[in-house]
Design a protein around this motif. Structure first.
Motif, PDB file in Angstrom:
ATOM      1  N   ASP A   1      -9.675  -3.210   0.995  1.00 44.73           N
ATOM      2  CA  ASP A   1     -10.426  -1.962   1.219  1.00 44.73           C
ATOM      3  C   ASP A   1      -9.576  -0.749   0.853  1.00 44.73           C
ATOM      4  O   ASP A   1     -10.059   0.198   0.203  1.00 44.73           O
ATOM      5  CB  ASP A   1     -10.853  -1.860   2.679  1.00 44.73           C
ATOM      6  CG  ASP A   1     -12.070  -2.720   3.011  1.00 44.73           C
ATOM      7  OD1 ASP A   1     -12.638  -3.314   2.074  1.00 44.73           O
ATOM      8  OD2 ASP A   1     -12.423  -2.794   4.197  1.00 44.73           O
ATOM      9  N   MET A   2      -8.314  -0.766   1.268  1.00 41.23           N
ATOM     10  CA  MET A   2      -7.448   0.379   1.007  1.00 41.23           C
ATOM     11  C   MET A   2      -7.119   0.491  -0.469  1.00 41.23           C
ATOM     12  O   MET A   2      -7.036   1.592  -1.021  1.00 41.23           O
ATOM     13  CB  MET A   2      -6.180   0.273   1.847  1.00 41.23           C
ATOM     14  CG  MET A   2      -6.409   0.476   3.333  1.00 41.23           C
ATOM     15  SD  MET A   2      -4.866   0.583   4.242  1.00 41.23           S
ATOM     16  CE  MET A   2      -5.461   0.978   5.892  1.00 41.23           C
ATOM     17  N   TRP A   3      -6.915  -0.625  -1.134  1.00 40.91           N
ATOM     18  CA  TRP A   3      -6.600  -0.593  -2.557  1.00 40.91           C
ATOM     19  C   TRP A   3      -7.762  -0.003  -3.343  1.00 40.91           C
ATOM     20  O   TRP A   3      -7.583   0.765  -4.295  1.00 40.91           O
ATOM     21  CB  TRP A   3      -6.280  -1.999  -3.055  1.00 40.91           C
ATOM     22  CG  TRP A   3      -5.610  -2.025  -4.383  1.00 40.91           C
ATOM     23  CD1 TRP A   3      -6.191  -2.078  -5.616  1.00 40.91           C
ATOM     24  CD2 TRP A   3      -4.190  -1.987  -4.623  1.00 40.91           C
ATOM     25  NE1 TRP A   3      -5.243  -2.075  -6.594  1.00 40.91           N
ATOM     26  CE2 TRP A   3      -4.014  -2.022  -6.027  1.00 40.91           C
ATOM     27  CE3 TRP A   3      -3.081  -1.922  -3.775  1.00 40.91           C
ATOM     28  CZ2 TRP A   3      -2.730  -1.998  -6.600  1.00 40.91           C
ATOM     29  CZ3 TRP A   3      -1.823  -1.915  -4.356  1.00 40.91           C
ATOM     30  CH2 TRP A   3      -1.652  -1.945  -5.744  1.00 40.91           C
ATOM     31  N   ARG A   4      -8.992  -0.346  -2.945  1.00 41.10           N
ATOM     32  CA  ARG A   4     -10.167   0.218  -3.604  1.00 41.10           C
ATOM     33  C   ARG A   4     -10.233   1.725  -3.397  1.00 41.10           C
ATOM     34  O   ARG A   4     -10.635   2.467  -4.295  1.00 41.10           O
ATOM     35  CB  ARG A   4     -11.427  -0.432  -3.062  1.00 41.10           C
ATOM     36  CG  ARG A   4     -11.628  -1.872  -3.532  1.00 41.10           C
ATOM     37  CD  ARG A   4     -12.813  -2.519  -2.845  1.00 41.10           C
ATOM     38  NE  ARG A   4     -13.061  -3.863  -3.345  1.00 41.10           N
ATOM     39  CZ  ARG A   4     -13.932  -4.714  -2.814  1.00 41.10           C
ATOM     40  NH1 ARG A   4     -14.654  -4.347  -1.747  1.00 41.10           N
ATOM     41  NH2 ARG A   4     -14.112  -5.906  -3.332  1.00 41.10           N
ATOM     42  N   ALA A   5      -9.823   2.173  -2.202  1.00 38.91           N
ATOM     43  CA  ALA A   5      -9.830   3.617  -1.939  1.00 38.91           C
ATOM     44  C   ALA A   5      -8.827   4.342  -2.809  1.00 38.91           C
ATOM     45  O   ALA A   5      -8.980   5.532  -3.107  1.00 38.91           O
ATOM     46  CB  ALA A   5      -9.495   3.875  -0.461  1.00 38.91           C
ATOM     47  N   ALA A   6      -7.778   3.635  -3.230  1.00 40.86           N
ATOM     48  CA  ALA A   6      -6.753   4.245  -4.082  1.00 40.86           C
ATOM     49  C   ALA A   6      -7.145   4.263  -5.549  1.00 40.86           C
ATOM     50  O   ALA A   6      -6.451   4.798  -6.364  1.00 40.86           O
ATOM     51  CB  ALA A   6      -5.429   3.494  -3.920  1.00 40.86           C
TER      52      ALA A   6
ATOM     53  N   LEU B   1       0.815  -1.208   0.000  1.00 42.28           N
ATOM     54  CA  LEU B   1       0.000   0.000   0.000  1.00 42.28           C
ATOM     55  C   LEU B   1       0.852   1.263   0.000  1.00 42.28           C
ATOM     56  O   LEU B   1       0.480   2.270  -0.618  1.00 42.28           O
ATOM     57  CB  LEU B   1      -0.938  -0.023   1.207  1.00 42.28           C
ATOM     58  CG  LEU B   1      -2.032  -1.095   1.137  1.00 42.28           C
ATOM     59  CD1 LEU B   1      -2.709  -1.255   2.486  1.00 42.28           C
ATOM     60  CD2 LEU B   1      -3.057  -0.761   0.063  1.00 42.28           C
ATOM     61  N   ALA B   2       1.992   1.228   0.689  1.00 43.16           N
ATOM     62  CA  ALA B   2       2.886   2.382   0.674  1.00 43.16           C
ATOM     63  C   ALA B   2       3.423   2.621  -0.728  1.00 43.16           C
ATOM     64  O   ALA B   2       3.555   3.778  -1.163  1.00 43.16           O
ATOM     65  CB  ALA B   2       4.033   2.168   1.653  1.00 43.16           C
ATOM     66  N   TRP B   3       3.737   1.533  -1.437  1.00 45.02           N
ATOM     67  CA  TRP B   3       4.163   1.680  -2.844  1.00 45.02           C
ATOM     68  C   TRP B   3       3.064   2.339  -3.664  1.00 45.02           C
ATOM     69  O   TRP B   3       3.318   3.213  -4.491  1.00 45.02           O
ATOM     70  CB  TRP B   3       4.494   0.303  -3.423  1.00 45.02           C
ATOM     71  CG  TRP B   3       4.751   0.349  -4.901  1.00 45.02           C
ATOM     72  CD1 TRP B   3       5.925   0.653  -5.535  1.00 45.02           C
ATOM     73  CD2 TRP B   3       3.778   0.132  -5.946  1.00 45.02           C
ATOM     74  NE1 TRP B   3       5.739   0.631  -6.898  1.00 45.02           N
ATOM     75  CE2 TRP B   3       4.449   0.321  -7.181  1.00 45.02           C
ATOM     76  CE3 TRP B   3       2.424  -0.201  -5.939  1.00 45.02           C
ATOM     77  CZ2 TRP B   3       3.800   0.165  -8.410  1.00 45.02           C
ATOM     78  CZ3 TRP B   3       1.772  -0.343  -7.169  1.00 45.02           C
ATOM     79  CH2 TRP B   3       2.447  -0.162  -8.369  1.00 45.02           C
TER      80      TRP B   3
ATOM     81  N   LEU C   1      -4.456  10.342  -0.105  1.00 47.57           N
ATOM     82  CA  LEU C   1      -4.705  10.618  -1.522  1.00 47.57           C
ATOM     83  C   LEU C   1      -5.400  11.964  -1.715  1.00 47.57           C
ATOM     84  O   LEU C   1      -4.995  12.772  -2.565  1.00 47.57           O
ATOM     85  CB  LEU C   1      -5.549   9.505  -2.130  1.00 47.57           C
ATOM     86  CG  LEU C   1      -4.875   8.140  -2.278  1.00 47.57           C
ATOM     87  CD1 LEU C   1      -5.878   7.122  -2.786  1.00 47.57           C
ATOM     88  CD2 LEU C   1      -3.688   8.226  -3.213  1.00 47.57           C
ATOM     89  N   ARG C   2      -6.437  12.212  -0.936  1.00 46.81           N
ATOM     90  CA  ARG C   2      -7.161  13.484  -1.082  1.00 46.81           C
ATOM     91  C   ARG C   2      -6.277  14.668  -0.666  1.00 46.81           C
ATOM     92  O   ARG C   2      -6.345  15.750  -1.260  1.00 46.81           O
ATOM     93  CB  ARG C   2      -8.437  13.459  -0.231  1.00 46.81           C
ATOM     94  CG  ARG C   2      -9.442  12.374  -0.573  1.00 46.81           C
ATOM     95  CD  ARG C   2     -10.095  12.581  -1.937  1.00 46.81           C
ATOM     96  NE  ARG C   2      -9.304  11.982  -3.010  1.00 46.81           N
ATOM     97  CZ  ARG C   2      -9.324  10.685  -3.319  1.00 46.81           C
ATOM     98  NH1 ARG C   2     -10.084   9.847  -2.649  1.00 46.81           N
ATOM     99  NH2 ARG C   2      -8.595  10.227  -4.323  1.00 46.81           N
ATOM    100  N   ALA C   3      -5.456  14.459   0.368  1.00 48.63           N
ATOM    101  CA  ALA C   3      -4.545  15.524   0.792  1.00 48.63           C
ATOM    102  C   ALA C   3      -3.550  15.843  -0.312  1.00 48.63           C
ATOM    103  O   ALA C   3      -3.242  17.020  -0.585  1.00 48.63           O
ATOM    104  CB  ALA C   3      -3.812  15.103   2.062  1.00 48.63           C
TER     105      ALA C   3
ATOM    106  N   ARG D   1       0.985   7.040  -6.560  1.00 48.94           N
ATOM    107  CA  ARG D   1      -0.132   7.949  -6.815  1.00 48.94           C
ATOM    108  C   ARG D   1       0.157   9.388  -6.443  1.00 48.94           C
ATOM    109  O   ARG D   1      -0.326  10.322  -7.106  1.00 48.94           O
ATOM    110  CB  ARG D   1      -1.368   7.463  -6.050  1.00 48.94           C
ATOM    111  CG  ARG D   1      -2.059   6.250  -6.623  1.00 48.94           C
ATOM    112  CD  ARG D   1      -2.826   6.575  -7.901  1.00 48.94           C
ATOM    113  NE  ARG D   1      -3.768   7.661  -7.709  1.00 48.94           N
ATOM    114  CZ  ARG D   1      -5.017   7.494  -7.271  1.00 48.94           C
ATOM    115  NH1 ARG D   1      -5.464   6.282  -6.968  1.00 48.94           N
ATOM    116  NH2 ARG D   1      -5.821   8.528  -7.139  1.00 48.94           N
ATOM    117  N   THR D   2       0.917   9.608  -5.383  1.00 48.83           N
ATOM    118  CA  THR D   2       1.074  10.961  -4.843  1.00 48.83           C
ATOM    119  C   THR D   2       2.452  11.582  -5.071  1.00 48.83           C
ATOM    120  O   THR D   2       2.585  12.802  -5.023  1.00 48.83           O
ATOM    121  CB  THR D   2       0.814  10.964  -3.328  1.00 48.83           C
ATOM    122  OG1 THR D   2       1.869  10.251  -2.663  1.00 48.83           O
ATOM    123  CG2 THR D   2      -0.520  10.307  -3.003  1.00 48.83           C
ATOM    124  N   GLY D   3       3.469  10.753  -5.258  1.00 45.27           N
ATOM    125  CA  GLY D   3       4.827  11.278  -5.356  1.00 45.27           C
ATOM    126  C   GLY D   3       5.436  11.602  -4.010  1.00 45.27           C
ATOM    127  O   GLY D   3       6.605  11.997  -3.928  1.00 45.27           O
TER     128      GLY D   3
END
Length: 214
Positions: free
Chosen positions: A209-214, A127-129, A171-173, A134-136
């Motif tokens: 769940d977290m992957w879906r949020a991403a 998930l950290a990867w 992600l939103r941040a 996604r964010t850099g």
């Protein structure tokens, strides 16, 4: 220092006295009881926490209930299972308080054997990867101990109410142009069995769940 500390809670009566007893001056504990059957809410109240009841099950539901109950300018989140030391909260919140960061995550550093099962660590790395891709942002952990400004967090409009809530927050941040940082914090063996990462199946569900949020 004015900080509200949100502690999502599901059957953590055994761990709460240690956690709440180490809350730093200037930090108000908000324990969000999310369906406990072991008297967690009563234990939290006896140890001086503000207790909020959230009937909708889900880690994100509990986190968001605590966020909406908070009134301090800066809000921290942390687990209630004694795997994280509240005395390190000022260290995590420091950059938010002084205005040099908008969101800071505590990168867990295991300090005892058994603190972080191999399957849970693998899921976190995956998930950290995903987050870095996604964010850099140079993040290595989803950081269950984290800090941000309350009004800014509410402005993100987070929707996930399950285990995707922490990842959606990052992600939103990032999409909002926030300055996101990471600092190391001690990671201790939790009290009791984890509802999230205590089993391989629990880890798989959380990653899903977290992957879906991403």
């Amino acid at each position: 220092m004015q900080i509200d500390v949100v502690l999502p809670c599901l059957d953590e009566a055994e761990a709460l006295p240690w956690v709440l007893g180490r809350m730093p001056d200037g930090c108000r504990a908000i324990v969000v009881d999310n369906g406990s059957t072991d008297g967690s809410a009563e234990v939290a109240a006896r140890h001086g926490a503000l207790v909020v009841t959230e009937s909708v099950p889900g880690f994100g539901a509990a986190c968001h209930a605590g966020l909406t109950a908070a009134t301090a300018p800066v809000v921290c989140f942390m687990d209630a299972d004694a795997s994280l030391d509240p005395r390190q909260l000022p260290y995590v919140a420091e950059s938010v308080l002084d205005g040099t960061a908008d969101l800071v995550l505590g990168r867990r550093r295991p300090v005892a054997r058994g603190a972080w099962p191999a399957h849970a660590r693998l899921g976190n790395r995956l998930l950290a990867w995903r987050l870095r891709h996604r964010t850099g942002a140079a993040l290595h952990d989803l950081g269950p101990m984290r800090a941000a400004r309350r009004t800014a967090l509410l402005g993100l409009g987070l929707r996930d109410r399950r285990f995707g809530y922490p990842l959606e927050m990052v992600l939103r941040a990032s999409e909002a142009g926030w300055r996101i940082g990471e600092v190391e914090v001690d990671y201790l063996p939790r009290v009791g069995r984890s509802k999230v990462t205590g089993t391989v199946l629990g880890t798989v569900r959380t990653v899903r769940d977290m992957w879906r949020a991403a």
